[in-house]
Structures are given as C-alpha cells and as structure tokens.
Scaffold this motif. Structure first.
Motif, short mmCIF file in Angstrom:
data_model
loop_
_atom_site.label_atom_id
_atom_site.label_comp_id
_atom_site.label_asym_id
_atom_site.label_seq_id
_atom_site.Cartn_x
_atom_site.Cartn_y
_atom_site.Cartn_z
N THR A 10 0.84 -1.19 0.00
CA THR A 10 0.00 0.00 0.00
C THR A 10 0.87 1.24 0.00
OG1 THR A 10 -1.76 1.18 1.17
CG2 THR A 10 -0.14 0.04 2.52
N THR A 11 0.37 2.31 -0.55
CA THR A 11 1.05 3.60 -0.48
C THR A 11 0.33 4.52 0.52
OG1 THR A 11 -0.27 4.44 -2.35
CG2 THR A 11 1.89 3.45 -2.85
N ARG A 12 -0.75 4.01 1.10
CA ARG A 12 -1.49 4.79 2.09
C ARG A 12 -0.80 4.71 3.45
NH1 ARG A 12 -6.10 2.78 3.44
NH2 ARG A 12 -5.77 0.71 2.57
N LYS A 13 -1.17 5.60 4.35
CA LYS A 13 -0.58 5.61 5.68
C LYS A 13 -1.22 4.52 6.54
CE LYS A 13 1.12 10.33 6.21
NZ LYS A 13 1.05 11.57 7.02
N VAL A 14 -0.84 3.29 6.22
CA VAL A 14 -1.33 2.11 6.92
C VAL A 14 -0.12 1.34 7.43
CG1 VAL A 14 -2.55 -0.09 6.70
CG2 VAL A 14 -3.42 1.95 5.53
N THR A 15 -0.17 0.90 8.67
CA THR A 15 0.93 0.11 9.24
C THR A 15 0.36 -0.97 10.15
OG1 THR A 15 3.04 0.23 10.45
CG2 THR A 15 1.24 1.61 11.25
N ALA A 16 1.11 -2.04 10.32
CA ALA A 16 0.68 -3.17 11.16
C ALA A 16 1.65 -3.34 12.32
CB ALA A 16 0.62 -4.45 10.34
N ARG A 23 -3.10 -17.78 10.37
CA ARG A 23 -2.74 -17.43 8.99
C ARG A 23 -1.26 -17.11 8.83
NH1 ARG A 23 -6.01 -13.24 5.68
NH2 ARG A 23 -4.60 -14.18 4.17
N PHE A 24 -0.60 -16.71 9.92
CA PHE A 24 0.78 -16.23 9.81
C PHE A 24 1.68 -16.96 10.80
CE2 PHE A 24 -1.99 -12.81 8.44
CZ PHE A 24 -1.45 -12.49 7.20
N ASP A 82 -1.76 10.94 15.04
CA ASP A 82 -1.94 12.37 14.76
C ASP A 82 -1.55 12.72 13.33
OD1 ASP A 82 -2.99 13.14 17.17
OD2 ASP A 82 -1.08 13.72 18.04
N SER A 83 -0.59 11.97 12.78
CA SER A 83 -0.14 12.27 11.41
C SER A 83 -0.97 11.54 10.36
CB SER A 83 1.34 11.90 11.24
OG SER A 83 1.53 10.51 11.30
N GLY A 84 -2.03 10.85 10.81
CA GLY A 84 -2.96 10.25 9.85
C GLY A 84 -2.78 8.78 9.59
N TYR A 85 -1.95 8.10 10.40
CA TYR A 85 -1.76 6.67 10.19
C TYR A 85 -2.94 5.86 10.70
CZ TYR A 85 2.92 6.44 8.28
OH TYR A 85 3.99 6.54 7.43
N THR A 86 -3.21 4.76 10.00
CA THR A 86 -4.20 3.78 10.40
C THR A 86 -3.47 2.48 10.73
OG1 THR A 86 -5.97 4.71 9.04
CG2 THR A 86 -6.14 2.38 9.59
N PHE A 87 -3.87 1.84 11.80
CA PHE A 87 -3.27 0.57 12.21
C PHE A 87 -4.20 -0.59 11.85
CE2 PHE A 87 0.44 1.95 14.54
CZ PHE A 87 0.15 3.28 14.81
N VAL A 88 -3.62 -1.69 11.38
CA VAL A 88 -4.40 -2.86 10.98
C VAL A 88 -3.74 -4.13 11.51
CG1 VAL A 88 -5.28 -1.80 8.87
CG2 VAL A 88 -3.14 -3.12 8.79
N ARG A 89 -4.53 -5.17 11.61
CA ARG A 89 -3.98 -6.51 11.82
C ARG A 89 -3.39 -6.97 10.49
NH1 ARG A 89 -9.05 -9.81 13.69
NH2 ARG A 89 -9.59 -9.12 11.60
N LEU A 90 -2.48 -7.93 10.52
CA LEU A 90 -1.87 -8.39 9.26
C LEU A 90 -2.91 -8.89 8.28
CD1 LEU A 90 1.41 -10.29 10.29
CD2 LEU A 90 1.17 -8.02 9.23
N THR A 97 -1.36 -7.76 15.61
CA THR A 97 -1.23 -9.21 15.43
C THR A 97 -0.26 -9.73 16.48
OG1 THR A 97 -1.68 -9.06 13.05
CG2 THR A 97 -0.58 -11.05 13.83
N LEU A 98 -0.68 -10.73 17.24
CA LEU A 98 0.10 -11.26 18.36
C LEU A 98 0.65 -12.64 17.99
CD1 LEU A 98 -2.41 -10.33 21.22
CD2 LEU A 98 -0.65 -8.88 20.13
N PHE A 99 1.96 -12.75 17.91
CA PHE A 99 2.62 -14.02 17.60
C PHE A 99 2.97 -14.72 18.91
CE2 PHE A 99 3.04 -11.80 13.63
CZ PHE A 99 3.04 -12.80 12.67
#
Length: 291
Positions: A87-93, A198-199, A277-285, A123-125
């Motif tokens: 992705t090029t969007r402000k998304v991180t896991a 899944r991971f 604050d800078s616009g990031y969204t957090f996601v699970r893997l 995501t918790l390993f």
C-alpha cells in the motif's frame, strides 16, 4: 479491523530478536498434528498460502518434498515472506511476539491495555510455551477482536532445513524439524481458536527459503518486518520511540509483549499517538493483506 488517528517517524534499529532466553527448552505439551518460494527480498506481493481446502501435507510428505532441497538464502527476508503491506497509504501493522521459555513467559499487560484504550489493533505471535504458561490471558486475547493470534512456533527456534543458527540459538536441523516447529503450535492454536492461524514467525524471525516454502505448504505465511520496534525487548522507551520513526506507509513493526519491565509499552505510548496524529491507520496483518 482498522482504526485512524495520529504521528510522524524515521530510523530502524536492528537489535536482538530473541525476545527471551531459554530457546531450547523442552517441547510443549502439544504433539505436531497433520495439520514459499525461493530466495530474494521479501514483499507483500509474494505468493500467499492457498485459500483452497486442499489437505495440509503430513510430516512424511514434507520430508519427501524438501528433505534433499538445499536452501540458497538465510536471513530476515526470504521470498514468500511478508515484510511490508502492499500500500502507499498511511497504513501500518503492529506485531508483538510472546516467546515463552525461561525468562520469556511474562505478560506485558500495560502494552495490551494501551492498545485497547487507543483502539489500535495488532497481530500477536504467540509461542506454544507462552500459551501453556498463560492460558487465561490467551483466552482473553483470543476473544478480543482487536487482536489477531498468529503462530510463533513450538520451541521458538530459527526456521532452517540445515541447522543454521541466529543469535547463538540453533535452528531446526532439517525439513522434519522445521515441520514440527510450525505444525506443533499450529495444532495447538487450531484447537484453541477453532481455526488455524494465517501467519507464522520463527524464533528470532530468521528463516531460509526452503523452510519458508514449508510454512506456505502448511497453510500459513512467513511474517517478517521492516521496522524493529524494540530490539528484541532490549530498548528503552526513548529508543522505541526513535525506532518507530522508521515507520512508512505499509510498514510491519515487530515488538514484544512478554517483557513487562522493558521499554516497549512506554515507548509505544510515546510513538503511537504521534503516528495517529499524522494520519496513520493501524491494521492486523490479515486486514492489511486483504486491503
């Protein structure tokens, strides 16, 4: 699930990725059940485990398939592994390991409570030994839709078909042991969750390209990272905050949730709000791969 809010960032620290000592402790109580491609830089565009209902190969089938195949690459990045989201969007896991074993079976409740208060998914390993030591906590985490539970191995070993080691921790010695390391905890998680994970991430996160293909054949995907958030739970809060400045769109962050006296929780408390604050969204893997 994805949640929005706040921060800015730059710079990754390597750091040790063991996250605990005692990596060669005795195997857990679960017996392995019959429950990726060659080398190169990892990419989220690499092939994913098949979603088909094809049967998972047995240990004997994995040994027959890979027992004589020689690996060509060893490290934190192998083809078929997921180190970044496409992705090029402000998304991180955010991903957090719980390694188990001697010195590695504690629970960083402050970290998890911060994620809950901030509505930040992760995501918790979880390693098989950590699950055995924390059954009530596991049940609570597994019931929380904010978190995705993933496979951190049976004995927390680097995943190899030739006995390669990382950080002085000997890896699995052959295709059969690589199968055991993945399948043992996969069986435990499948039984406890009602579905397979899944991971997969190995102890130390090191893997060779043949072992990564075994992970894929067993229906999971090897998960690496591109931002080392806490240096194997050795960083101070300030070092965690600095390391998180390396986050970019699509970053996969590795941290640890089994060292409550380390700097991970406090460092994440400083870093995550700035990212929000800078616009990031957090996601699970899982959600990041689907996006």
């Amino acid at each position: 699930m994805a949640v929005r809010r706040r921060t800015m960032l730059a710079v990754t620290a390597s750091g040790v990725l063991t996250g605990c000592s005692g990596a060669t402790a005795s195997a857990p109580k679960t017996t392995p059940a019959q429950a990726t491609q060659p080398t190169g830089p990892a990419s989220s565009r690499s092939p994913r485990p098949s979603a088909s209902a094809s049967p998972v190969p047995t240990r004997a089938e994995i040994v027959a398939r890979y027992g004589k195949v020689k690996p060509t690459h060893w490290g934190l990045e192998v083809t078929g592994a997921l180190s970044r989201l496409s992705t090029t969007r402000k998304v991180t896991a955010l991903t957090f390991d719980a390694c188990g074993g001697r010195g590695g079976s504690a629970y960083d409740k402050a970290l998890i409570e911060f994620l809950r208060q901030s509505s930040v998914p992760a995501t918790l390993f979880l390693n098989s030994r950590w699950i055995d030591e924390n059954p009530a906590v596991f049940k609570e985490l597994a019931a929380d839709p904010l978190f995705e539970i993933a496979n951190h191995g049976t004995r927390h070993l680097p995943l190899s078909v030739s006995g390669r080691s990382a950080y002085q921790i000997p890896g699995t010695r052959d295709a059969g042991e690589a199968y055991d390391e993945v399948a043992g905890n996969r069986a435990k998680l499948t039984d406890l969750l009602g579905h397979p994970p899944r991971f997969f991430r190995s102890g130390t996160a090191y893997c060779d390209d043949v072992a990564a293909r075994i992970v894929t054949d067993l229906g999971e995907r090897f998960a690496s990272f591109d931002v080392n958030g806490d240096g194997g739970a050795t960083f101070t809060p300030e070092q965690v905050q600095q390391a998180m400045r390396a986050v970019r769109p699509g970053s996969v962050v590795i941290g640890h949730m089994n060292h409550p006296h380390g700097g991970t929780a406090r460092g994440m408390r400083m870093a995550v709000p700035r990212l929000l604050d800078s616009g990031y969204t957090f996601v699970r893997l899982t959600d990041g791969v689907r996006a």
